[in-house]
Enzyme design. Sequence first.
Site, PDB file in Angstrom:
ATOM      1  N   ASP A  74       0.852  -1.195   0.000  1.00 36.93           N
ATOM      2  CA  ASP A  74       0.000   0.000   0.000  1.00 36.93           C
ATOM      3  C   ASP A  74       0.888   1.245   0.000  1.00 36.93           C
ATOM      4  O   ASP A  74       2.054   1.190   0.419  1.00 36.93           O
ATOM      5  CB  ASP A  74      -0.940   0.014   1.195  1.00 36.93           C
ATOM      6  CG  ASP A  74      -0.204   0.037   2.517  1.00 36.93           C
ATOM      7  OD1 ASP A  74       0.672  -0.835   2.727  1.00 36.93           O
ATOM      8  OD2 ASP A  74      -0.475   0.923   3.358  1.00 36.93           O
ATOM      9  N   GLU A 126      -0.054  -0.763   5.832  1.00 37.95           N
ATOM     10  CA  GLU A 126       1.050  -0.265   6.639  1.00 37.95           C
ATOM     11  C   GLU A 126       0.954   1.234   6.861  1.00 37.95           C
ATOM     12  O   GLU A 126       1.286   1.746   7.929  1.00 37.95           O
ATOM     13  CB  GLU A 126       2.380  -0.617   5.967  1.00 37.95           C
ATOM     14  CG  GLU A 126       3.602  -0.479   6.851  1.00 37.95           C
ATOM     15  CD  GLU A 126       4.256   0.894   6.779  1.00 37.95           C
ATOM     16  OE1 GLU A 126       5.225   1.132   7.521  1.00 37.95           O
ATOM     17  OE2 GLU A 126       3.797   1.734   5.964  1.00 37.95           O
TER      18      GLU A 126
END
Length: 462
Positions: free
Chosen positions: A87, A150
């Site tokens: 991400d 994250e």
Amino acid sequence: MDWLKLAQSRQDELLSELKQLIQIESVLDESNATEDAPFGPGPLEALQFMLKKGEEQGFITKNIDNIAGHIEMGQGEELIGLLCHVDVVPSGDAWTYPPFKGEINNGKLYGRGAIDDKGPTIAAWLAMKLVKDAGINLKKRVRIIIGTDEESGFRCVDRYFKKEEMPTIGFAPDADFPLINAEKGIALLDFSLNQQITREEQLVAFQSGRRSNMVPDVAKAIVQHVTSDLIEQYEDYLQKNSLQGSINKDGDKYIITVNGKSAHAMEPEKGVNAGVLLAKFLKDQLTTKASQQFVSFIVDVFDGDHFGTQLNLNHHDDMSGQTTLNPGVILFHHEKGAKVQVSLRYSVTYPFEEKITVAGKKVSDYGFALDVISNSSPHYVPEEDELVQTLLSVYRRYTNDLSKPLSTGGGTYARVMKKGVAFGMLFPGEPDVAHQADEFVVIDNLIKAVAIYAEAIVELAK
């Protein structure tokens, strides 16, 4: 084994897969989240991309609830973890190169995630393929664990480790070389205005930032019932401070914007906070109670101070350095209220409860309340630990750099492991462009990182 030569021979493969991954816009999208795509379609697509690559190469793969997964090789009871994430933060503005293309120019590959963390992820992935293809007998299992949240709270690995085993040791290729063995604590703080906001307030709305872990590069405000020379005053403010922005009259209201410079919240001093800049101008323009309290608080607490001195949140230690604050999201609305959301990156020895208690009393004097939304404790592995020494030894073979381990205000997946560190892939002297416009990775360094990770895998799993 000449891992560097092997990595160089597969440069085209490395860059092709990194481009493909960067072209997936894997930004958290909760507005389009579904049961099958908990963080939105982009993060899921990036996870599926990596797992498919693993399957195609004959690795063991597993998808955990479409939010995390792993690619595994080797045999044995012990497990080595390489924790990566696919991400990325939003692209923001002011890019010269397309943020989701992976364009190459002058030895650099540009794109959101190039250095945080898609470039390092692909480097670790190629390293695993090199080791597998070399036929080296590993006595431990090696697993790339891939997360998709994250940048927004680690929900992916929290779920993953509820269902899957914890690595014996491991590293996250998501920070700096030579190695980071001390990660600061990370707390999300909400400072909310107690004052009731009415429609008669001069400040109608204020918005700056979308993520607490980024320095906001744009701020916007709507004001009313102000002096007739507001436009001239604002244009003068921009000129005197060499800023870019705009002001327009819309009926009886004014719409004001200002541009700053984005940076990672772990180093807010490297950015220019647009929200603070706009509040600084408005402080001399607004007189109604809630409006004045709001902008005054922002200026008094955050202008020129990234360390929380005004609220006694500052603290320093030799292991991890200064505590920092980043007011990443600033909001004001007559119906939704007013708040400043702050990312606090605090030192390893920080007396958290004591500091928060004192700060809570201080913010009440400004008419605000302080709430701790989340808190992740500091993470530390001593320098003399075998894991740290092994990885340092591998790194030094490729660089002749004898630098000591580092600390960081960033939070990597290393902190979720029982024994883990952050290991690259930003080399000493390189600019840290994570979360910034025109984020890039140096291709030669990407290749060198592949070699380092391949040798590290062998050393840890032999």
